[in-house]
Every structure is written in structure tokens, then in C-alpha cells.
Scaffold this motif. Structure first.
Motif, PDB file in Angstrom:
ATOM      1  N   GLU A 111       0.831  -1.201   0.000  1.00 34.67           N
ATOM      2  CA  GLU A 111       0.000   0.000   0.000  1.00 34.67           C
ATOM      3  C   GLU A 111       0.876   1.266   0.000  1.00 34.67           C
ATOM      4  O   GLU A 111       0.589   2.226  -0.705  1.00 34.67           O
ATOM      5  CB  GLU A 111      -0.852  -0.020   1.273  1.00 34.67           C
ATOM      6  CG  GLU A 111      -2.297   0.382   1.040  1.00 34.67           C
ATOM      7  CD  GLU A 111      -3.082   0.164   2.337  1.00 34.67           C
ATOM      8  OE1 GLU A 111      -3.759  -0.875   2.408  1.00 34.67           O
ATOM      9  OE2 GLU A 111      -2.974   1.006   3.258  1.00 34.67           O
ATOM     10  N   GLU A 112       1.939   1.228   0.795  1.00 33.59           N
ATOM     11  CA  GLU A 112       2.839   2.372   0.893  1.00 33.59           C
ATOM     12  C   GLU A 112       3.508   2.662  -0.469  1.00 33.59           C
ATOM     13  O   GLU A 112       3.615   3.807  -0.902  1.00 33.59           O
ATOM     14  CB  GLU A 112       3.901   2.115   1.979  1.00 33.59           C
ATOM     15  CG  GLU A 112       4.986   3.163   2.111  1.00 33.59           C
ATOM     16  CD  GLU A 112       4.483   4.569   2.418  1.00 33.59           C
ATOM     17  OE1 GLU A 112       3.283   4.758   2.697  1.00 33.59           O
ATOM     18  OE2 GLU A 112       5.317   5.492   2.354  1.00 33.59           O
ATOM     19  N   CYS A 113       3.941   1.599  -1.132  1.00 34.10           N
ATOM     20  CA  CYS A 113       4.608   1.775  -2.433  1.00 34.10           C
ATOM     21  C   CYS A 113       3.620   2.308  -3.466  1.00 34.10           C
ATOM     22  O   CYS A 113       3.952   3.193  -4.258  1.00 34.10           O
ATOM     23  CB  CYS A 113       5.207   0.453  -2.907  1.00 34.10           C
ATOM     24  SG  CYS A 113       6.558  -0.086  -1.843  1.00 34.10           S
ATOM     25  N   GLN A 114       2.403   1.784  -3.421  1.00 37.99           N
ATOM     26  CA  GLN A 114       1.377   2.240  -4.364  1.00 37.99           C
ATOM     27  C   GLN A 114       1.017   3.706  -4.089  1.00 37.99           C
ATOM     28  O   GLN A 114       0.858   4.505  -5.009  1.00 37.99           O
ATOM     29  CB  GLN A 114       0.135   1.339  -4.262  1.00 37.99           C
ATOM     30  CG  GLN A 114      -0.853   1.514  -5.409  1.00 37.99           C
ATOM     31  CD  GLN A 114      -0.223   1.366  -6.794  1.00 37.99           C
ATOM     32  OE1 GLN A 114       0.427   0.363  -7.081  1.00 37.99           O
ATOM     33  NE2 GLN A 114      -0.365   2.374  -7.650  1.00 37.99           N
ATOM     34  N   ARG A 115       0.922   4.033  -2.771  1.00 34.17           N
ATOM     35  CA  ARG A 115       0.635   5.428  -2.384  1.00 34.17           C
ATOM     36  C   ARG A 115       1.659   6.369  -3.011  1.00 34.17           C
ATOM     37  O   ARG A 115       1.321   7.396  -3.587  1.00 34.17           O
ATOM     38  CB  ARG A 115       0.680   5.558  -0.844  1.00 34.17           C
ATOM     39  CG  ARG A 115       0.451   6.977  -0.318  1.00 34.17           C
ATOM     40  CD  ARG A 115       0.814   7.117   1.162  1.00 34.17           C
ATOM     41  NE  ARG A 115       2.244   7.067   1.443  1.00 34.17           N
ATOM     42  CZ  ARG A 115       3.079   8.101   1.370  1.00 34.17           C
ATOM     43  NH1 ARG A 115       2.617   9.275   1.032  1.00 34.17           N
ATOM     44  NH2 ARG A 115       4.377   7.958   1.624  1.00 34.17           N
ATOM     45  N   TYR A 116       2.919   5.978  -2.926  1.00 33.25           N
ATOM     46  CA  TYR A 116       4.010   6.831  -3.439  1.00 33.25           C
ATOM     47  C   TYR A 116       3.885   7.013  -4.955  1.00 33.25           C
ATOM     48  O   TYR A 116       3.979   8.129  -5.462  1.00 33.25           O
ATOM     49  CB  TYR A 116       5.346   6.188  -3.081  1.00 33.25           C
ATOM     50  CG  TYR A 116       6.451   7.178  -2.813  1.00 33.25           C
ATOM     51  CD1 TYR A 116       6.301   8.167  -1.847  1.00 33.25           C
ATOM     52  CD2 TYR A 116       7.648   7.128  -3.510  1.00 33.25           C
ATOM     53  CE1 TYR A 116       7.322   9.071  -1.575  1.00 33.25           C
ATOM     54  CE2 TYR A 116       8.679   8.027  -3.249  1.00 33.25           C
ATOM     55  CZ  TYR A 116       8.505   8.989  -2.279  1.00 33.25           C
ATOM     56  OH  TYR A 116       9.514   9.881  -2.021  1.00 33.25           O
ATOM     57  N   GLU A 117       3.671   5.904  -5.639  1.00 31.54           N
ATOM     58  CA  GLU A 117       3.502   5.974  -7.104  1.00 31.54           C
ATOM     59  C   GLU A 117       2.329   6.894  -7.451  1.00 31.54           C
ATOM     60  O   GLU A 117       2.427   7.699  -8.375  1.00 31.54           O
ATOM     61  CB  GLU A 117       3.235   4.569  -7.680  1.00 31.54           C
ATOM     62  CG  GLU A 117       4.435   3.642  -7.630  1.00 31.54           C
ATOM     63  CD  GLU A 117       5.520   4.003  -8.646  1.00 31.54           C
ATOM     64  OE1 GLU A 117       5.213   4.613  -9.680  1.00 31.54           O
ATOM     65  OE2 GLU A 117       6.692   3.685  -8.383  1.00 31.54           O
ATOM     66  N   ASN A 118       1.227   6.757  -6.680  1.00 27.00           N
ATOM     67  CA  ASN A 118       0.035   7.554  -6.975  1.00 27.00           C
ATOM     68  C   ASN A 118       0.304   9.046  -6.804  1.00 27.00           C
ATOM     69  O   ASN A 118      -0.079   9.841  -7.660  1.00 27.00           O
ATOM     70  CB  ASN A 118      -1.139   7.159  -6.058  1.00 27.00           C
ATOM     71  CG  ASN A 118      -1.647   5.770  -6.383  1.00 27.00           C
ATOM     72  OD1 ASN A 118      -1.303   5.199  -7.418  1.00 27.00           O
ATOM     73  ND2 ASN A 118      -2.446   5.203  -5.497  1.00 27.00           N
ATOM     74  N   ILE A 119       0.985   9.417  -5.678  1.00 25.29           N
ATOM     75  CA  ILE A 119       1.189  10.877  -5.500  1.00 25.29           C
ATOM     76  C   ILE A 119       2.135  11.412  -6.570  1.00 25.29           C
ATOM     77  O   ILE A 119       1.958  12.539  -7.012  1.00 25.29           O
ATOM     78  CB  ILE A 119       1.793  11.335  -4.142  1.00 25.29           C
ATOM     79  CG1 ILE A 119       1.644  10.301  -3.051  1.00 25.29           C
ATOM     80  CG2 ILE A 119       1.235  12.676  -3.693  1.00 25.29           C
ATOM     81  CD1 ILE A 119       2.390  10.744  -1.805  1.00 25.29           C
ATOM     82  N   ILE A 120       3.137  10.638  -6.940  1.00 22.60           N
ATOM     83  CA  ILE A 120       4.038  11.123  -8.001  1.00 22.60           C
ATOM     84  C   ILE A 120       3.196  11.439  -9.248  1.00 22.60           C
ATOM     85  O   ILE A 120       3.346  12.493  -9.870  1.00 22.60           O
ATOM     86  CB  ILE A 120       5.146  10.092  -8.331  1.00 22.60           C
ATOM     87  CG1 ILE A 120       6.090   9.908  -7.129  1.00 22.60           C
ATOM     88  CG2 ILE A 120       5.948  10.535  -9.560  1.00 22.60           C
ATOM     89  CD1 ILE A 120       7.161   8.835  -7.290  1.00 22.60           C
ATOM     90  N   GLN A 121       2.267  10.539  -9.544  1.00 18.43           N
ATOM     91  CA  GLN A 121       1.427  10.747 -10.733  1.00 18.43           C
ATOM     92  C   GLN A 121       0.510  11.955 -10.564  1.00 18.43           C
ATOM     93  O   GLN A 121       0.404  12.787 -11.463  1.00 18.43           O
ATOM     94  CB  GLN A 121       0.593   9.497 -10.966  1.00 18.43           C
ATOM     95  CG  GLN A 121       0.858   8.943 -12.345  1.00 18.43           C
ATOM     96  CD  GLN A 121      -0.051   7.766 -12.643  1.00 18.43           C
ATOM     97  OE1 GLN A 121      -0.769   7.253 -11.788  1.00 18.43           O
ATOM     98  NE2 GLN A 121       0.002   7.343 -13.881  1.00 18.43           N
TER      99      GLN A 121
END
Ligand code: F6R
Length: 241
Positions: A111-121
Motif C-alpha cells: 500500500e505504501e509503495c502504491q501510495r508513493y507511485e500515486n502521488i508522483i502521478q
């Protein structure tokens, strides 16, 4: 690859800070990708000086750090959170909400890794990604391997990285064996990339990165596939190119 060779670490830091300043002065809301470690310290110092002289305004800048040790809380003196606030963020006018870092003590890694990818996007992607390079040619914590993960993920640190990073800890046993890191795909999506390298110990990795075959065994060599990469190196690091 655009290769810029400068005399020494001081020149490297000045030039790196100039590249960052030019980016921010052109686009106030720039999204920066940032490294930790020894190499960028001089650049961060030069950027602080520029800020103090009113030559740069970080009030709208957004940052994403490349990586964080898994298992270290943001308050741990060796965590990359602590490093970034201590050496850079607390000295400039960046807004806390614009600083993005991976949570090393997350209870849900995926979830943390996905969160990071999402905010970058959501933030529109990284405009300028600064990188250091490991002696084994890792970037972020993408360690040499037969296969690499593209997006932000948990990685096992190689013995050589643990050994190299033990210089920041009291004892090698204290060095975390895992980290969260942007993946190679995350890094390669940045619009511009600047890799910094200083010192003779980086020369073999640099030579393979620039002159060698593109290989996941030399993660930095993948940068050969990016269309806007600057390799900013001092004479020592460039000695085998
Ligand atoms: C740190 C990072 C690493 C370092 C590399 C070089 O955030 O992403 O890839 O850039 O290990 O570290 P130094 O600069 O300490 O030699």
C-alpha cells in the motif's frame, strides 16, 4: 547521455546546485526527485546558500525522495527522513506538505509503495530527478540483479551496499538490510535526470554506466535509454570513462 566532467567535488556541487536552481527559477512548482548519501551534501549546501541570498524560492517546490531504509522511523538519526530535514529541508522555505518520503515503518508495504507511485502521478511526474550512484552502480536502491522491479518496492540491500553505508552507523550490525525504493521505471519516467558522482571509488561503476552494455546487473546503465540524462562527474569519478 550528456557527460559533464568537472574538476572536483566543489565544482560538482556548484554545478549541480545551478542546474536545480535553473529548474526552479524556470518552473516554480517544479517536482524534484532527491537522493541522500554523501554525494549530494555539497549541492544541498550550495542550494541553502542560494536560498539565503534570495536567489531561489522553494515555496512551491515539491520533492520526492528516492528511498528510505525499511524499519527505521522518521525520527531515527540514520533514516533518510532525518537526513533530509537535518541537512536540507529545515534550512529552506519548502512546505512540509510538499515533501514526500517513503514511510520506512509502514505496516503495509504494498500500500505504501502504491501510495508513493500515486502521488508522483497526481503531482504530474518528476521534472528533475537527481541521483547518486553506488559503487555497484545501483541507483536509488535498485541493486544489481538478473531482473529489476519497475515501480516503488521493497528491496534487499546487497552486502556491498550494507558495507558501504555502514560508514554512517556506529556498527555494521545496525545497518538495515532492506529498503523501500523507487523502481527503475519510476526513475526513468522523470523528464530530466542528473546523476552525480565524485571520487575514484565510483570510477568503475561510472565506466560501466556510460560505456558498457545496458544490463540489469549495472542498474545505472539503463539510463542510456533515457533521452535527457546528464552525468555530472568530477575528474576522479570520470577517470575510467
Ligand atoms: C540514496 C541513494 C543511493 C546513493 C548511493 C551513493 O538516496 O539513492 O543510490 O545515491 O548509494 O551514495 P553516496 O553518495 O553516499 O556515495
Amino acid at each position: 547521455m550528456n557527460i559533464v566532467i568537472v574538476k572536483d567535488y566543489y565544482e560538482l556541487s556548484i554545478q549541480a546546485a545551478q542546474i536545480v536552481a535553473a529548474q526552479i527559477n524556470k518552473i516554480k512548482k517544479s517536482v524534484l526527485g532527491l537522493p541522500t548519501g554523501q554525494t549530494p551534501l555539497g549541492m544541498y549546501n550550495e542550494l541553502i546558500k542560494k536560498y539565503e541570498k534570495d536567489e531561489i524560492d522553494f515555496s512551491q517546490v515539491i520533492t520526492f525522495n528516492l528511498d528510505e531504509y525499511y524499519g527505521l522511523s522518521p525520527l531515527h538519526p540514520q533514516s533518510y527522513h532525518y537526513f533530509m530535514w537535518n541537512t536540507f529541508f529545515q534550512h529552506i522555505n519548502i512546505k512540509k506538505e510538499n515533501v514526500n518520503m517513503l514511510n520506512g515503518i509502514t505496516e503495509n508495504i504494498d500500500e505504501e509503495c502504491q501510495r508513493y507511485e500515486n502521488i508522483i502521478q497526481i503531482r504530474g511526474g518528476i521534472d528533475l530527478q537527481l541521483l547518486g550512484i553506488g559503487e555497484n552502480a545501483h541507483i536509488g536502491f535498485n541493486e544489481p540483479a538478473n531482473v529489476l522491479k519497475s515501480r516503488t518496492h521493497l528491496v534487499n540491500l546487497s552486502n556491498s551496499t550494507v558495507k558501504a553505508n555502514s560508514r554512517f552507523f556506529n556498527d555494521i550490525k545496525e545497518v538495515p538490510r532492506q529498503a523501500l525504493t523507487m523502481g527503475m521505471g519510476t526513475i526513468m519516467k522523470a523528464k530530466k535526470i542528473v546523476l552525480l558522482a565524485s571520487g575514484k571509488n565510483k570510477a568503475p561503476a561510472l565506466a560501466k554506466t556510460v560505456n558498457g552494455l545496458v544490463s540489469t546487473r549495472v542498474p545505472a546503465s539503463l539510463l542510456q535509454l533515457h533521452k535527457e540524462v546528464t552525468i555530472l562527474v568530477d575528474e576522479d569519478a570520470a577517470s575510467r570513462i
